[in-house]
Scaffold this active site. Structure first.
Site, PDB file in Angstrom:
ATOM      1  N   ARG A   1       5.950   5.266   8.675  1.00 40.89           N
ATOM      2  CA  ARG A   1       5.977   4.078   7.807  1.00 40.89           C
ATOM      3  C   ARG A   1       7.328   3.381   7.932  1.00 40.89           C
ATOM      4  O   ARG A   1       8.363   4.042   7.904  1.00 40.89           O
ATOM      5  CB  ARG A   1       5.723   4.479   6.356  1.00 40.89           C
ATOM      6  CG  ARG A   1       4.276   4.894   6.106  1.00 40.89           C
ATOM      7  CD  ARG A   1       4.024   5.317   4.662  1.00 40.89           C
ATOM      8  NE  ARG A   1       2.621   5.685   4.469  1.00 40.89           N
ATOM      9  CZ  ARG A   1       2.172   6.500   3.509  1.00 40.89           C
ATOM     10  NH1 ARG A   1       2.996   7.026   2.637  1.00 40.89           N
ATOM     11  NH2 ARG A   1       0.884   6.761   3.420  1.00 40.89           N
TER      12      ARG A   1
ATOM     13  N   LYS B   1      -0.773   5.331  -5.530  1.00 41.91           N
ATOM     14  CA  LYS B   1      -1.851   5.069  -6.502  1.00 41.91           C
ATOM     15  C   LYS B   1      -2.716   6.310  -6.723  1.00 41.91           C
ATOM     16  O   LYS B   1      -3.141   6.591  -7.840  1.00 41.91           O
ATOM     17  CB  LYS B   1      -2.736   3.903  -6.021  1.00 41.91           C
ATOM     18  CG  LYS B   1      -1.977   2.583  -5.977  1.00 41.91           C
ATOM     19  CD  LYS B   1      -2.825   1.483  -5.390  1.00 41.91           C
ATOM     20  CE  LYS B   1      -3.118   1.686  -3.940  1.00 41.91           C
ATOM     21  NZ  LYS B   1      -1.937   1.665  -3.052  1.00 41.91           N
TER      22      LYS B   1
ATOM     23  N   ARG C   1       0.971   7.283  11.447  1.00 34.51           N
ATOM     24  CA  ARG C   1       2.084   6.489  11.971  1.00 34.51           C
ATOM     25  C   ARG C   1       3.300   6.576  11.037  1.00 34.51           C
ATOM     26  O   ARG C   1       3.149   6.757   9.829  1.00 34.51           O
ATOM     27  CB  ARG C   1       1.673   5.002  12.088  1.00 34.51           C
ATOM     28  CG  ARG C   1       0.664   4.761  13.189  1.00 34.51           C
ATOM     29  CD  ARG C   1       0.300   3.292  13.270  1.00 34.51           C
ATOM     30  NE  ARG C   1      -0.516   2.860  12.144  1.00 34.51           N
ATOM     31  CZ  ARG C   1      -0.965   1.616  11.988  1.00 34.51           C
ATOM     32  NH1 ARG C   1      -0.651   0.687  12.865  1.00 34.51           N
ATOM     33  NH2 ARG C   1      -1.721   1.300  10.955  1.00 34.51           N
TER      34      ARG C   1
ATOM     35  N   GLY D   1       0.830  -1.203   0.000  1.00 33.87           N
ATOM     36  CA  GLY D   1       0.000   0.000   0.000  1.00 33.87           C
ATOM     37  C   GLY D   1       0.862   1.249   0.000  1.00 33.87           C
ATOM     38  O   GLY D   1       2.098   1.177   0.118  1.00 33.87           O
ATOM     39  N   ASP D   2       0.207   2.396  -0.219  1.00 33.17           N
ATOM     40  CA  ASP D   2       0.891   3.699  -0.174  1.00 33.17           C
ATOM     41  C   ASP D   2       1.977   3.829  -1.237  1.00 33.17           C
ATOM     42  O   ASP D   2       2.967   4.532  -1.052  1.00 33.17           O
ATOM     43  CB  ASP D   2       1.502   3.958   1.221  1.00 33.17           C
ATOM     44  CG  ASP D   2       0.477   3.753   2.315  1.00 33.17           C
ATOM     45  OD1 ASP D   2      -0.690   4.121   2.095  1.00 33.17           O
ATOM     46  OD2 ASP D   2       0.836   3.212   3.368  1.00 33.17           O
TER      47      ASP D   2
ATOM     48  N   THR E   1       7.799  11.786 -10.404  1.00 33.09           N
ATOM     49  CA  THR E   1       8.969  12.618 -10.076  1.00 33.09           C
ATOM     50  C   THR E   1       8.630  13.713  -9.052  1.00 33.09           C
ATOM     51  O   THR E   1       9.388  14.658  -8.887  1.00 33.09           O
ATOM     52  CB  THR E   1       9.525  13.271 -11.356  1.00 33.09           C
ATOM     53  OG1 THR E   1       8.464  14.020 -11.973  1.00 33.09           O
ATOM     54  CG2 THR E   1      10.052  12.245 -12.334  1.00 33.09           C
TER      55      THR E   1
ATOM     56  N   HIS F   1      -5.638   7.894   0.040  1.00 36.19           N
ATOM     57  CA  HIS F   1      -4.901   8.241  -1.176  1.00 36.19           C
ATOM     58  C   HIS F   1      -4.598   9.735  -1.137  1.00 36.19           C
ATOM     59  O   HIS F   1      -5.507  10.537  -0.938  1.00 36.19           O
ATOM     60  CB  HIS F   1      -5.746   7.977  -2.421  1.00 36.19           C
ATOM     61  CG  HIS F   1      -6.025   6.537  -2.661  1.00 36.19           C
ATOM     62  ND1 HIS F   1      -6.452   6.059  -3.865  1.00 36.19           N
ATOM     63  CD2 HIS F   1      -5.911   5.483  -1.864  1.00 36.19           C
ATOM     64  CE1 HIS F   1      -6.605   4.757  -3.784  1.00 36.19           C
ATOM     65  NE2 HIS F   1      -6.286   4.383  -2.579  1.00 36.19           N
TER      66      HIS F   1
ATOM     67  N   THR G   1      -4.879  -6.919   5.534  1.00 34.13           N
ATOM     68  CA  THR G   1      -6.161  -6.246   5.698  1.00 34.13           C
ATOM     69  C   THR G   1      -7.296  -7.267   5.516  1.00 34.13           C
ATOM     70  O   THR G   1      -7.043  -8.467   5.390  1.00 34.13           O
ATOM     71  CB  THR G   1      -6.254  -5.018   4.751  1.00 34.13           C
ATOM     72  OG1 THR G   1      -7.417  -4.266   5.085  1.00 34.13           O
ATOM     73  CG2 THR G   1      -6.305  -5.425   3.283  1.00 34.13           C
TER      74      THR G   1
HETATM   75  P1  GTP Z   1      -3.213   3.436  -0.315  1.00 32.46           P
HETATM   76  O1  GTP Z   1      -4.455   3.214  -1.080  1.00 32.46           O
HETATM   77  O2  GTP Z   1      -3.453   3.743   1.135  1.00 32.46           O
HETATM   78  O3  GTP Z   1      -2.298   2.292  -0.480  1.00 32.46           O
HETATM   79  O4  GTP Z   1      -2.420   4.804  -0.788  1.00 32.46           O
HETATM   80  P2  GTP Z   1      -1.700   5.386  -2.090  1.00 32.46           P
HETATM   81  O5  GTP Z   1      -1.078   4.302  -2.919  1.00 32.46           O
HETATM   82  O6  GTP Z   1      -2.622   6.277  -2.825  1.00 32.46           O
HETATM   83  O7  GTP Z   1      -0.489   6.232  -1.487  1.00 32.46           O
HETATM   84  P3  GTP Z   1      -0.478   7.422  -0.415  1.00 32.46           P
HETATM   85  O8  GTP Z   1      -1.097   8.607  -1.035  1.00 32.46           O
HETATM   86  O9  GTP Z   1      -0.992   6.956   0.911  1.00 32.46           O
HETATM   87  O10 GTP Z   1       1.104   7.632  -0.198  1.00 32.46           O
HETATM   88  C1  GTP Z   1       1.958   8.007  -1.229  1.00 32.46           C
HETATM   89  C2  GTP Z   1       2.727   9.274  -0.823  1.00 32.46           C
HETATM   90  O11 GTP Z   1       3.689   9.550  -1.815  1.00 32.46           O
HETATM   91  C3  GTP Z   1       1.856  10.518  -0.764  1.00 32.46           C
HETATM   92  O12 GTP Z   1       2.367  11.382   0.215  1.00 32.46           O
HETATM   93  C4  GTP Z   1       2.025  11.134  -2.159  1.00 32.46           C
HETATM   94  O13 GTP Z   1       1.814  12.536  -2.198  1.00 32.46           O
HETATM   95  C5  GTP Z   1       3.469  10.827  -2.423  1.00 32.46           C
HETATM   96  N1  GTP Z   1       3.835  10.635  -3.842  1.00 32.46           N
HETATM   97  C6  GTP Z   1       3.215   9.905  -4.808  1.00 32.46           C
HETATM   98  N2  GTP Z   1       3.952   9.875  -5.940  1.00 32.46           N
HETATM   99  C7  GTP Z   1       5.066  10.596  -5.673  1.00 32.46           C
HETATM  100  C8  GTP Z   1       6.250  10.918  -6.432  1.00 32.46           C
HETATM  101  O14 GTP Z   1       6.439  10.488  -7.570  1.00 32.46           O
HETATM  102  N3  GTP Z   1       7.195  11.685  -5.803  1.00 32.46           N
HETATM  103  C9  GTP Z   1       7.054  12.146  -4.524  1.00 32.46           C
HETATM  104  N4  GTP Z   1       8.015  12.881  -3.987  1.00 32.46           N
HETATM  105  N5  GTP Z   1       5.962  11.863  -3.790  1.00 32.46           N
HETATM  106  C10 GTP Z   1       4.998  11.090  -4.353  1.00 32.46           C
HETATM  107  P1  IMP Z   2      -6.857  -2.746   8.796  1.00 38.41           P
HETATM  108  O1  IMP Z   2      -7.228  -3.229   7.457  1.00 38.41           O
HETATM  109  O2  IMP Z   2      -7.163  -1.286   8.995  1.00 38.41           O
HETATM  110  O3  IMP Z   2      -7.396  -3.596   9.912  1.00 38.41           O
HETATM  111  O4  IMP Z   2      -5.268  -2.869   8.920  1.00 38.41           O
HETATM  112  C1  IMP Z   2      -4.629  -4.138   8.762  1.00 38.41           C
HETATM  113  C2  IMP Z   2      -3.196  -3.936   8.253  1.00 38.41           C
HETATM  114  O5  IMP Z   2      -3.223  -3.333   6.954  1.00 38.41           O
HETATM  115  C3  IMP Z   2      -2.348  -2.991   9.127  1.00 38.41           C
HETATM  116  O6  IMP Z   2      -1.007  -3.411   9.035  1.00 38.41           O
HETATM  117  C4  IMP Z   2      -2.488  -1.639   8.419  1.00 38.41           C
HETATM  118  O7  IMP Z   2      -1.418  -0.790   8.685  1.00 38.41           O
HETATM  119  C5  IMP Z   2      -2.523  -2.083   6.969  1.00 38.41           C
HETATM  120  N1  IMP Z   2      -3.265  -1.153   6.111  1.00 38.41           N
HETATM  121  C6  IMP Z   2      -4.607  -1.062   5.966  1.00 38.41           C
HETATM  122  N2  IMP Z   2      -4.905  -0.103   5.072  1.00 38.41           N
HETATM  123  C7  IMP Z   2      -3.732   0.411   4.633  1.00 38.41           C
HETATM  124  C8  IMP Z   2      -3.373   1.416   3.657  1.00 38.41           C
HETATM  125  O8  IMP Z   2      -4.194   2.027   3.000  1.00 38.41           O
HETATM  126  N3  IMP Z   2      -2.060   1.651   3.495  1.00 38.41           N
HETATM  127  C9  IMP Z   2      -1.116   0.966   4.167  1.00 38.41           C
HETATM  128  N4  IMP Z   2      -1.376   0.013   5.073  1.00 38.41           N
HETATM  129  C10 IMP Z   2      -2.688  -0.258   5.298  1.00 38.41           C
HETATM  130 MG    MG Z   3      -2.268   5.382   1.553  1.00 37.37          MG
END
Ligand code: GTP
Ligand code: IMP
Ligand code: MG
Length: 338
Positions: free
Chosen positions: A253, A15, A251, A11-12, A320, A41, A189
């Site tokens: 990461r 996307k 939290r 995750g994170d 980037t 997101h 999850t």
């Molecule tokens: P989940 O659905 O929770 O898995 O999240 P996600 O995949 O959408 O990612 P999330 O936004 O939680 O975390 C990504 C982080 O990286 C955010 O703070 C974004 O703003 C940042 N980010 C994404 N792409 C880039 C990039 O290419 N460069 C930089 N510097 N930051 C980025």
């Molecule tokens: P829960 O799904 O909220 O119960 O969390 C279960 C596990 O998945 C924990 O380790 C969370 O930190 C992780 N988790 C759930 N959602 C996300 C997410 O969007 N990004 C990153 N970790 C996640």
């Molecule tokens: Mg996220």
């Protein structure tokens, strides 16, 4: 044309940012959010930061219809807050069967020390609501009078849209190794998170899919408990400037370098047609804001080319910077005309 975006690590991966870019660049007509409110997101658009847990990250394109999948789970307080923030009242559609999380689900997870402490749940009530769904007692969007104006048949809208030739984008959440079936159980999850499950959550069959974009970050992060191969100490992560905080819970990461074994396994589980790599600017600061491949520093190019050699799937999108448009888009040259 149907595209899916899914996460390749824990995750994170970024996307939200990739989806927001595609929404604008590909003139997405319909975007569908899957998953639940535990997934945050981040979208940074025109200098403003949005942290979205329900509304599709494609909202940045004002012409995109924003749908919430039947398999998704929402919370009313978060929905209203995000509707306000994104001003998307007139183009949001929620499926009749979308699940609704209540305060009791959240309270259950906060009090449950196995989930809260051992697993490191985000405590957003998602797992508890999934339990109620499996027991067939969860309330769905159609049970809430106040949601009536947003309700629609999402599978019908998506499938009819595809038949008419519209551009549809499905937004996955979390990452492959948080999958209930394919992840590091029990540190996962409460749902499958791979590309196939994303389709199931929406209600569209695999034959309709054109592109599966699997997103990896330039390094691996994980929040909560569970194994993380190659994990760096906090001091090492700080030295390499890889410190991040979770979108939903704040939290710290956990961090590890890019892991090709994870990547290959994620490719096996998701069968992507394209790979996106985000945050190359964090590994190579001179890459920040670059939008043309030729302008990347040499080390960044070597990093990408080495990964592509090993993964054998085209790396078409390279992030980037956090801004939606901070991206190198190689789809034209690597995939040919669409
Ligand atoms: P989940 O659905 O929770 O898995 O999240 P996600 O995949 O959408 O990612 P999330 O936004 O939680 O975390 C990504 C982080 O990286 C955010 O703070 C974004 O703003 C940042 N980010 C994404 N792409 C880039 C990039 O290419 N460069 C930089 N510097 N930051 C980025
Ligand atoms: P829960 O799904 O909220 O119960 O969390 C279960 C596990 O998945 C924990 O380790 C969370 O930190 C992780 N988790 C759930 N959602 C996300 C997410 O969007 N990004 C990153 N970790 C996640
Ligand atoms: Mg996220």
């Amino acid at each position: 044309m149907l595209q899916i975006v899914a996460g390749g690590f824990f995750g994170d991966e970024g996307k939200g940012k990739i989806v927001s870019y595609l929404a604008i660049k590909d003139n997405i007509d319909i975007a569908v959010r899957t998953g639940a409110v535990n997934a945050g997101h981040t979208v940074v658009y025109n200098g403003k930061t949005y942290k979205l847990r329900i509304i599709p990250s494609a909202f940045v394109n004002p012409k995109t219809r924003l749908l919430v999948a039947p398999g998704a789970l929402i919370r009313l307080d978060i929905l209203y807050q995000e509707l306000e923030e994104t001003r998307s009242h007139n183009r949001l559609f929620i499926d009749y069967n979308t699940g609704v999380i209540t305060a009791e689900h959240v309270e259950f997870e906060v009090k449950n020390s196995y989930l809260s402490r051992t697993i490191g749940s985000t405590r957003q009530g998602v797992g508890a609501a999934m339990v109620d769904r499996v027991l067939r007692k969860l309330k769905l969007a159609r049970d809430y009078k106040e949601l009536k104006k947003y309700l629609t048949d999402v599978p019908l809208m998506v499938n009819e849209g595809l038949d008419k030739g519209l551009n549809v984008l499905i937004e996955g959440t979390q990452g492959t190794f948080l999958s209930l079936y394919h992840g590091t159980y029990p540190y996962v999850t409460s749902k499958d998170t791979t590309a196939s499950s994303v389709l199931g959550e929406v209600g569209v069959g695999p034959r309709k899919v054109d592109e599966v974009i699997l997103v990896f970050k330039s390094y691996v992060t994980r929040v909560g408990a569970g194994p993380l191969n190659g994990e760096l100490s906090k001091e090492e992560a700080e030295k390499l400037r890889l410190i991040e905080y979770a979108t939903v819970t704040g939290r710290l990461r956990r961090v590890a370098p890019f892991n090709i074994d994870y990547a290959k396994r994620a490719i096996l589980l998701n069968s992507p047609t394209q790979i996106a790599i985000t945050k190359i600017d964090v590994l190579y600061p001179q890459a920040k804001g670059v939008r043309e491949y030729s302008k990347l520093p040499r080390e960044a190019k070597e990093f990408i080319e080495n990964l592509e050699d090993q993964m054998r799937i085209p790396i078409t999108l390279i992030g980037t910077g956090p801004e939606t448009m901070d991206i190198i888009d190689l789809r034209g040259e690597k995939l040919g005309p669409s």
